[in-house]
Design a protein around this motif. Structure first.
Motif, PDB file in Angstrom:
ATOM      1  N   LEU A   1     -40.218 -65.007  20.000  1.00 42.12           N
ATOM      2  CA  LEU A   1     -40.820 -64.157  18.970  1.00 42.12           C
ATOM      3  C   LEU A   1     -39.787 -63.598  17.992  1.00 42.12           C
ATOM      4  CD1 LEU A   1     -43.336 -62.037  21.127  1.00 42.12           C
ATOM      5  CD2 LEU A   1     -43.921 -63.854  19.489  1.00 42.12           C
ATOM      6  N   LYS A   2     -38.526 -63.796  18.283  1.00 47.36           N
ATOM      7  CA  LYS A   2     -37.452 -63.210  17.456  1.00 47.36           C
ATOM      8  C   LYS A   2     -37.450 -63.869  16.080  1.00 47.36           C
ATOM      9  CE  LYS A   2     -32.550 -62.088  17.976  1.00 47.36           C
ATOM     10  NZ  LYS A   2     -31.388 -62.240  18.869  1.00 47.36           N
ATOM     11  N   PRO A   3     -37.264 -63.088  15.008  1.00 47.37           N
ATOM     12  CA  PRO A   3     -37.290 -63.679  13.670  1.00 47.37           C
ATOM     13  C   PRO A   3     -36.322 -64.853  13.522  1.00 47.37           C
ATOM     14  CG  PRO A   3     -37.398 -61.301  13.502  1.00 47.37           C
ATOM     15  CD  PRO A   3     -37.155 -61.615  14.957  1.00 47.37           C
ATOM     16  N   TYR A   4     -36.786 -65.848  12.793  1.00 45.30           N
ATOM     17  CA  TYR A   4     -36.047 -67.102  12.615  1.00 45.30           C
ATOM     18  C   TYR A   4     -34.600 -66.870  12.170  1.00 45.30           C
ATOM     19  CZ  TYR A   4     -34.871 -71.595  10.398  1.00 45.30           C
ATOM     20  OH  TYR A   4     -34.244 -72.758  10.024  1.00 45.30           O
TER      21      TYR A   4
ATOM     22  N   ALA B   1     -35.251 -55.356  20.439  1.00 46.17           N
ATOM     23  CA  ALA B   1     -36.424 -55.056  21.272  1.00 46.17           C
ATOM     24  C   ALA B   1     -37.340 -56.267  21.414  1.00 46.17           C
ATOM     25  CB  ALA B   1     -37.196 -53.879  20.679  1.00 46.17           C
ATOM     26  N   ILE B   2     -37.396 -57.103  20.378  1.00 48.03           N
ATOM     27  CA  ILE B   2     -38.275 -58.278  20.444  1.00 48.03           C
ATOM     28  C   ILE B   2     -37.751 -59.247  21.498  1.00 48.03           C
ATOM     29  CG2 ILE B   2     -39.219 -60.221  19.134  1.00 48.03           C
ATOM     30  CD1 ILE B   2     -38.832 -58.515  16.578  1.00 48.03           C
ATOM     31  N   GLN B   3     -36.461 -59.506  21.452  1.00 45.99           N
ATOM     32  CA  GLN B   3     -35.867 -60.411  22.448  1.00 45.99           C
ATOM     33  C   GLN B   3     -35.935 -59.804  23.849  1.00 45.99           C
ATOM     34  OE1 GLN B   3     -32.189 -62.292  21.394  1.00 45.99           O
ATOM     35  NE2 GLN B   3     -31.583 -62.664  23.503  1.00 45.99           N
ATOM     36  N   SER B   4     -35.649 -58.514  23.949  1.00 46.37           N
ATOM     37  CA  SER B   4     -35.688 -57.851  25.260  1.00 46.37           C
ATOM     38  C   SER B   4     -37.086 -57.940  25.866  1.00 46.37           C
ATOM     39  CB  SER B   4     -35.283 -56.383  25.125  1.00 46.37           C
ATOM     40  OG  SER B   4     -33.970 -56.280  24.647  1.00 46.37           O
ATOM     41  N   ALA B   5     -38.097 -57.730  25.024  1.00 45.96           N
ATOM     42  CA  ALA B   5     -39.477 -57.784  25.511  1.00 45.96           C
ATOM     43  C   ALA B   5     -39.823 -59.194  25.997  1.00 45.96           C
ATOM     44  CB  ALA B   5     -40.436 -57.357  24.404  1.00 45.96           C
ATOM     45  N   CYS B   6     -39.384 -60.186  25.259  1.00 43.44           N
ATOM     46  CA  CYS B   6     -39.668 -61.573  25.655  1.00 43.44           C
ATOM     47  C   CYS B   6     -39.023 -61.874  27.004  1.00 43.44           C
ATOM     48  CB  CYS B   6     -39.160 -62.548  24.591  1.00 43.44           C
ATOM     49  SG  CYS B   6     -40.168 -62.536  23.109  1.00 43.44           S
TER      50      CYS B   6
ATOM     51  N   GLY C   1     -25.047 -46.065  10.676  1.00 45.21           N
ATOM     52  CA  GLY C   1     -25.933 -44.923  10.450  1.00 45.21           C
ATOM     53  C   GLY C   1     -27.389 -45.306  10.252  1.00 45.21           C
ATOM     54  N   ARG C   2     -27.671 -46.610  10.232  1.00 47.03           N
ATOM     55  CA  ARG C   2     -29.045 -47.094  10.068  1.00 47.03           C
ATOM     56  C   ARG C   2     -29.112 -48.483  10.693  1.00 47.03           C
ATOM     57  NH1 ARG C   2     -26.315 -49.071   5.803  1.00 47.03           N
ATOM     58  NH2 ARG C   2     -26.882 -51.178   5.179  1.00 47.03           N
ATOM     59  N   THR C   3     -30.293 -48.888  11.080  1.00 45.98           N
ATOM     60  CA  THR C   3     -30.459 -50.237  11.646  1.00 45.98           C
ATOM     61  C   THR C   3     -31.878 -50.720  11.417  1.00 45.98           C
ATOM     62  OG1 THR C   3     -31.308 -49.573  13.817  1.00 45.98           O
ATOM     63  CG2 THR C   3     -28.899 -49.667  13.584  1.00 45.98           C
ATOM     64  N   CYS C   4     -32.084 -51.967  11.747  1.00 49.70           N
ATOM     65  CA  CYS C   4     -33.431 -52.533  11.849  1.00 49.70           C
ATOM     66  C   CYS C   4     -34.227 -51.709  12.863  1.00 49.70           C
ATOM     67  CB  CYS C   4     -33.315 -53.982  12.331  1.00 49.70           C
ATOM     68  SG  CYS C   4     -34.893 -54.760  12.729  1.00 49.70           S
ATOM     69  N   VAL C   5     -35.506 -51.527  12.589  1.00 51.25           N
ATOM     70  CA  VAL C   5     -36.363 -50.733  13.487  1.00 51.25           C
ATOM     71  C   VAL C   5     -36.370 -51.298  14.913  1.00 51.25           C
ATOM     72  CG1 VAL C   5     -38.484 -52.019  12.928  1.00 51.25           C
ATOM     73  CG2 VAL C   5     -38.645 -49.607  13.610  1.00 51.25           C
ATOM     74  N   PHE C   6     -36.135 -52.602  15.040  1.00 49.64           N
ATOM     75  CA  PHE C   6     -36.222 -53.228  16.365  1.00 49.64           C
ATOM     76  C   PHE C   6     -34.927 -53.136  17.173  1.00 49.64           C
ATOM     77  CE2 PHE C   6     -39.542 -55.583  13.965  1.00 49.64           C
ATOM     78  CZ  PHE C   6     -40.628 -55.264  14.774  1.00 49.64           C
ATOM     79  N   LEU C   7     -33.856 -52.611  16.589  1.00 50.93           N
ATOM     80  CA  LEU C   7     -32.605 -52.546  17.345  1.00 50.93           C
ATOM     81  C   LEU C   7     -32.618 -51.341  18.275  1.00 50.93           C
ATOM     82  CD1 LEU C   7     -29.929 -54.097  17.677  1.00 50.93           C
ATOM     83  CD2 LEU C   7     -28.881 -52.301  16.275  1.00 50.93           C
ATOM     84  N   ARG C   8     -32.424 -51.603  19.533  1.00 49.25           N
ATOM     85  CA  ARG C   8     -32.490 -50.536  20.533  1.00 49.25           C
ATOM     86  C   ARG C   8     -31.202 -49.690  20.512  1.00 49.25           C
ATOM     87  NH1 ARG C   8     -35.404 -51.348  25.290  1.00 49.25           N
ATOM     88  NH2 ARG C   8     -33.539 -51.232  26.580  1.00 49.25           N
ATOM     89  N   PRO C   9     -31.297 -48.384  20.229  1.00 51.43           N
ATOM     90  CA  PRO C   9     -30.080 -47.554  20.206  1.00 51.43           C
ATOM     91  C   PRO C   9     -29.383 -47.510  21.563  1.00 51.43           C
ATOM     92  CG  PRO C   9     -31.929 -46.413  19.194  1.00 51.43           C
ATOM     93  CD  PRO C   9     -32.487 -47.627  19.841  1.00 51.43           C
TER      94      PRO C   9
END
Ligand code: SF4
Ligand code: SF4
Length: 211
Positions: free
Chosen positions: A135-138, A120-125, A106-114
């Motif tokens: 760029l993905k968090p360590y 989204a960070i990995q997808s963009a890279c 019902g909730r996720t990190c802002v960067f997770l694509r529904p």
């Protein structure tokens, strides 16, 4: 597996003490996004301030991979701290959480694509010809492994005590084949130790490297 069970001195590779949890053989394999639904992304993640700044510097690259209502970079991070020396810069901040009724949590990190449960960070890279994890968090790259400070030195360990791990987001499925944990999560092990360190671990364990 012949290995380090007989050894009493800690195994140190690439500056990390290797915890015995990485050396155990288990009948599991990495799960897939389809089965895990990116359960490990439900709470977001703590990010070194330096890396958060780097992500924000690339906001124009990342934002198009997020739903329109999440694209304002001012909403991506919250709760800054400066009290944990485990973070290289000494300061860290969390990715924000958003409501996502389509996700089992019902909730996720802002960067997770529904749309596909990818980051989204990995997808963009990847879409822009950059290395997937550049760029993905360590801690996202390392999971389900984690590094901890023990007696003033870094220890690389399976993150079994994480509540995510214990509640269905442990990044594994049952498998007929038993393998050492460092082999199942070879990419994450190599991320921490370097490929050379991962291969050294394989040599010590008598298994064929797959990287
Ligand atoms: S790290 Fe594992 S649990 Fe998390 S999204 Fe990827 S496959 Fe799923
Ligand atoms: S930054 Fe990406 S990988 Fe990390 S928790 Fe958020 S969506 Fe998941």
């Amino acid at each position: 597996m012949r290995m380090m069970e007989e050894e009493t001195t800690p195994l140190v590779i690439g500056g990390f003490t290797i915890d015995k949890s990485l050396l155990e053989c288990k009948s599991i394999q990495r799960c897939t996004i389809r089965s895990c639904q990116a359960g490990c992304c439900m709470d977001g993640v703590w990010v070194d301030m330096y890396q958060a700044t780097e992500i924000l510097d690339h906001a124009a690259l990342i934002a198009p991979f997020m739903p329109p209502e999440r694209r304002d970079p001012d909403t991506w991070f919250a709760e800054a701290h400066d009290d944990d020396p485990a973070f290289p810069s000494g300061a860290y901040i969390g990715t924000t959480n958003v409501t996502d009724p389509s996700h089992p949590a019902g909730r996720t990190c802002v960067f997770l694509r529904p749309s596909n449960r990818y980051c989204a960070i990995q997808s963009a890279c990847e879409a822009n010809g950059r290395a997937s994890w550049s760029l993905k968090p360590y801690y996202c790259c390392l999971y389900p492994l984690v590094d901890e400070q023990r007696d003033g030195a870094p220890l690389l360990i399976l993150d079994e005590e994480n509540s995510l791990y214990q509640h269905g987001a442990g990044c594994y499925e049952v498998s007929a084949l038993a393998q050492p944990i460092f082999q199942i999560y070879a990419e994450e092990t190599a991320f921490a130790l370097g490929v050379g360190g991962y291969r050294e671990l394989c040599e010590r364990g008598g298994v064929q490297p797959r990287l």
